[in-house]
Design an enzyme around this catalytic site. Structure first.
Site, PDB file in Angstrom:
ATOM      1  N   CYS A 110      41.073  70.194  50.744  1.00 61.22           N
ATOM      2  CA  CYS A 110      42.390  70.570  51.248  1.00 61.22           C
ATOM      3  C   CYS A 110      43.391  70.482  50.099  1.00 61.22           C
ATOM      4  O   CYS A 110      43.101  69.860  49.070  1.00 61.22           O
ATOM      5  CB  CYS A 110      42.815  69.709  52.433  1.00 61.22           C
ATOM      6  SG  CYS A 110      43.689  68.219  51.994  1.00 61.22           S
ATOM      7  N   CYS A 182      19.240  58.141  25.540  1.00 59.44           N
ATOM      8  CA  CYS A 182      20.276  57.124  25.312  1.00 59.44           C
ATOM      9  C   CYS A 182      21.466  57.770  24.618  1.00 59.44           C
ATOM     10  O   CYS A 182      21.374  58.911  24.146  1.00 59.44           O
ATOM     11  CB  CYS A 182      19.745  55.958  24.472  1.00 59.44           C
ATOM     12  SG  CYS A 182      19.360  56.436  22.783  1.00 59.44           S
ATOM     13  N   ASP A 561      55.681 109.590  48.674  1.00 61.62           N
ATOM     14  CA  ASP A 561      55.972 110.671  47.746  1.00 61.62           C
ATOM     15  C   ASP A 561      55.015 111.815  48.089  1.00 61.62           C
ATOM     16  O   ASP A 561      53.868 111.578  48.436  1.00 61.62           O
ATOM     17  CB  ASP A 561      55.727 110.187  46.311  1.00 61.62           C
ATOM     18  CG  ASP A 561      55.846 111.301  45.308  1.00 61.62           C
ATOM     19  OD1 ASP A 561      56.849 112.022  45.355  1.00 61.62           O
ATOM     20  OD2 ASP A 561      54.918 111.472  44.494  1.00 61.62           O
TER      21      ASP A 561
END
Length: 866
Positions: A110, A182, A561
């Site tokens: 959220c 490691c 137009d």
């Protein structure tokens, strides 16, 4: 004329007028000799660079002709000014705003999660700016050069989320490394790669097994170098990212385990099992499901953020402290389950963008001499030739230089029918080559392709808050702290004044804490908007933000137009009326006369003659008659092609044709009369044809509830009337200049309409800007249209406009449904607390359950069809 250093690439030169500042063209990304400023301008006019710092740039001192030189940078104020950029393994210094890095965030369920991450990262010393967008799950971080990428990822991980660097981050590539056991292994890899000159930076993280490298050599070189010291590296791409799926499986596994523990504890409470054993089972469930939210809550509190992790953790811990172990376990289990379901649902909405990203191939076959070489699209330059086989997706925008085919442009324009393409035509990345093999000259880099622009615009759109979303966020920011304060008051005040036991009121206060989560309410709008914008993009419509999506849903009037929008914008021969000669003879005469004219109508007649295979005659003494027509001598006789006015002046009897000509003109057609000084030989009618899709589109708009359809045109009244009848528009405004179109839009607005204007995005810019909503057509071929309008129809037709209006209205309906549902659930839960009818687990269910229902309701927008 002189050459100056104005390119952002090394040693790029452009030729410009002397004394013209190159800052008007490009910015030089090189340190200046005097100041070290990175965005200087190599110019005689530093005052035009726009800021005080930039005026100190390398060529600022025009007064002196002495060359300014440093060890690696030189700049001369001669007629051939050149900046030589540093070469070698040099990392550019960060700008004042710092380098921006982008990440994809996993785990946000959220918008309050985004706030928590922002606050958490803002505490870091080297951070300058942080922006987290919940809708697109993107994190943008600006920071100093000392800021480590690992620091950002680790901080985000502490808050309970995962940050994944986006591949748009061009500085680093991410690799998986196998074999490290490691931390010293990671250090060994870093030390080894740091000795390579083409590696600018390397960072290896042992805990994640990831390696980030900024390098100039190939991926294979990096993999080879890592293998030399005993490890296996592979480039992390979209096709080999199993991490998120694995994490999801682990998440569901933990939810299942804690659910089983709760069930066993509940069964035990109804049997002879010791109470302590049931309590231990509940406690184990709380630890398993509650570890992540409690850890996230800890860092949220440190960031002074009051998110749902804090509220849920407080409720679960509080329940355990008052001995309600079952309630506490159920709270965290339902919360974890709800979050998992929310995340899964939210990913469906975000796929609208990831699916777009997957459209264009990551590699391309490049023609080098007679050989084909496969290259990553990022390494392909403008001007290179790409070879595309039948059935393959086109990797980059370009111009066809060899071959013919049909191309499925649906991924870009939403058109269902493949478009025929031949030499000279433009093709777009992500579209599909249906048939023939093609050779295409690349015209745009991968980051500049049409599909890249679409992705960028859609992501920007999804990041913008709609008015409704902004209002809900503001409401939630007030609602949550108020309810939180009321919850604390409910816990403390009644028992303090002797109104009942502490345990009873603590329980009610905890339930109120859970109800304080405004999750379903806050999520109600953005998920719907993201889904709708994603659906539109998939169908070839770019909606540039939630604001415009909401506006489109309220539109009652649309002005169009005429030329190029309702009509093709390309005149065609519609009728031929031959009077005294055969039709082919009339067309041949017209061809001969009009071939030397530059008028658009003349070109239409010539194209028609060529298409029908008719040949011109041998003409001479061609002459253009301004405003009237043309004349030429053919076989010793003078012929004319022109308008009615031309022939009136020659005193020819027009009684036989005048009525017919006026009738044709009243239909909106242009008339070309062919004849001599003695007779009219025939009439050719030319008209701009209505698009095939126009009538259906306008019909669909009326069905979608748009009551007022208006046409704006510069044509005469007769033409406007005829076109309006054919298209079924309600009204028309004729004989308009471009500025008059603005007046027409204002008139419609004064009449009380919310008005959208549909045009080409260039000529109609004033009207588009004046309207409540500007819609441009043909965005696939026009960058200007994509930039100027609020909504862009990628195809050059109105086919998708009714779908856009329907989708917008559906989105508004779903947003309202979500908001009302979330509010009603919240108020019902609040009302049930004080009689003692609302249990903690019911409160959690009302919150997470409502959030899941709201998301699923919004997901319906992804499935809205035409």
């Amino acid at each position: 004329m002189s050459e100056k250093c104005c390119g952002s690439n090394e040693k790029e030169l452009i030729t410009i007028e002397d004394n013209e500042p190159c800052c008007d063209h490009k910015t030089v990304n090189a340190p200046s000799a005097d100041t070290g400023h990175t965005d200087g301008c190599c110019s005689y006019h530093p005052e035009k660079t726009g800021s005080e710092n930039e005026t100190d740039s390398c060529c600022a001192s025009h007064q002196s002709d002495e060359a300014m030189e440093t060890e690696e940078t030189s700049c001369r104020t001669s007629s051939s000014s050149v900046v030589e950029f540093p070469t070698g393994n040099t990392t550019p210094a960060p700008s004042d705003k710092g380098e921006k890095t982008e990440y994809r965030i996993h785990g946000m369920d959220c918008p309050s999660c985004a706030v928590t991450i922002e606050k958490g990262l803002n505490r870091l010393d080297d951070i300058q700016e942080v922006n987290v967008n919940y809708n697109t799950a993107k994190l943008q971080v600006s920071g100093s050069s000392a800021l480590s990428l690992d620091t950002i990822e680790n901080e985000v991980q502490k808050l309970g989320y995962t940050a994944e660097p986006l591949k748009q981050n061009k500085h680093y590539r991410t690799y998986d490394v196998v074999g490290m056991d490691c931390g010293s292994c990671a250090k060994s890899i870093e030390n080894h790669l740091s000795t390579i000159s083409s590696v600018n930076d390397v960072r290896v993280n042992f805990s994640t097994g990831k390696m980030k490298v900024a390098h100039e050599n190939s991926v294979d070189d990096i993999v080879s170098e890592v293998s030399k010291i005993g490890y296996k590296a592979s480039l992390l791409t979209d096709s080999n990212k199993p991490a998120e799926k694995t994490k999801n499986k682990e998440k569901y596994g933990l939810i299942t385990v804690s659910g089983i523990l709760i069930a066993l504890g509940l069964i035990g409470s109804f049997t002879a099992l010791p109470i302590i054993l049931s309590t231990l089972l509940y406690a184990a469930a709380i630890v398993i499901s509650g570890y992540k939210p409690v850890k996230s809550a800890y860092y949220a509190i440190k960031s002074r953020s009051l998110d749902m992790n804090v509220l849920m953790s407080a409720a679960a811990i509080g329940a355990a402290l008052i001995g309600e172990w079952f309630e506490g376990a159920t709270v965290v289990w339902l919360f974890a389950l709800g979050n998992a379901l929310q995340n899964r649902s939210i990913e469906q909405t975000r796929k609208s963008i990831s699916n777009l990203m997957d459209l264009a191939p990551s590699e391309a076959w490049i023609k080098v001499g007679t050989e084909l070489v496969k290259k990553p699209v990022e390494d392909v330059s403008v001007g290179e030739t790409v070879v595309i086989k039948p059935g393959d997706r086109i990797p980059l925008d370009g111009e066809i230089i060899q071959g013919e085919t049909s191309v499925n442009q649906a991924p870009i324009t939403g058109e269902s029918i493949p478009v025929d393409k031949m030499i000279g035509d433009i093709v777009y990345a992500g579209t599909i080559n249906e048939s023939g093999s093609l050779e295409v000259k690349v015209t745009k880099l991968v980051e500049d392709t049409t599909i890249s622009n679409i992705i960028h615009l859609v992501e920007e759109a999804q990041e913008q808050k709609a008015p409704t979303e902004a209002f809900i966020d503001k409401f939630a920011s007030i609602y949550t702290p108020i309810v939180f304060a009321i919850a604390l008051a409910v816990i403390v005040l009644p028992p303090l004044f002797g109104f009942g036991a502490w345990g009873e009121w603590v329980y009610k206060g905890l339930a109120l804490l859970v109800v304080a989560c405004p999750c379903a309410l806050v999520i109600s709008t953005p998920v719907a908007i993201v889904s709708a914008i994603g659906n539109a993009a998939k169908n070839g419509v770019l909606i540039k933000g939630g604001t415009f999506l909401e506006k489109a849903g309220t539109i009652k009037s649309i002005a169009f137009d005429k030329t190029g929008t309702l009509t093709e914008g390309k005149p065609k021969v519609s009728d031929i009326d031959s009077l005294t000669v055969p039709e082919d003879e009339l067309i041949s005469l017209a061809f001969t006369l009009e071939d030397y004219s530059t008028h658009p109508i003349a070109k239409t007649v010539v194209d028609y003659a060529k298409d029908t295979g008719i040949q011109p005659k041998n003409g001479e003494l061609f002459k253009s008659i301004a405003g009237k027509g043309v004349q030429a001598t053919i076989n010793g006789k003078t012929y004319y092609a022109g308008n009615l006015k031309l022939f009136k002046e020659m005193d020819i009897s027009l009684d036989s044709v005048k009525t017919n000509v006026e009738k044709i003109q009243s239909q909106g057609k242009t008339v070309v009369i062919i004849g001599t000084e003695q007779e009219i030989m025939g009439i050719i009618s030319v008209s701009d044809t209505i698009r095939n899709t126009t009538i259906e589109a306008l019909k669909g708009l009326k069905q979608a509830g748009v009551n007022e359809l208006a046409m704006l045109t510069g044509d005469n009244e007769g033409t406007a009337k005829m076109i309006s009848k054919e298209t079924n528009v309600n009204r028309y405004f004729a004989e308009l200049m471009p500025e008059d179109k603005v007046g027409a839009i204002k008139q419609l607005q004064k009449e009380g309409h919310k008005v959208a204007m549909v045009g080409d995005g260039i000529n109609d810019a004033p009207a588009l800007a004046t309207s409540d909503l500007g819609i441009a057509m043909g965005g696939a071929g026009t960058d200007t249209a994509m930039e100027t309008a609020d909504i862009v129809l990628m195809a050059d037709n109105l086919e998708k406009l009714p779908h856009t209006v329907k989708l917008s209205r559906k989105a508004l309906t779903i947003i309202k449904q979500n908001i009302w549902f979330a509010l009603i659930v919240k108020f019902v839960a609040l009302a049930l607390i004080f009689p003692g009818w609302l249990t903690l687990w019911m409160a959690v269910l009302s919150d997470t359950g409502a959030a899941v229902i709201v998301i699923l309701n919004a997901l319906r927008l992804l499935k809205v069809n035409e």
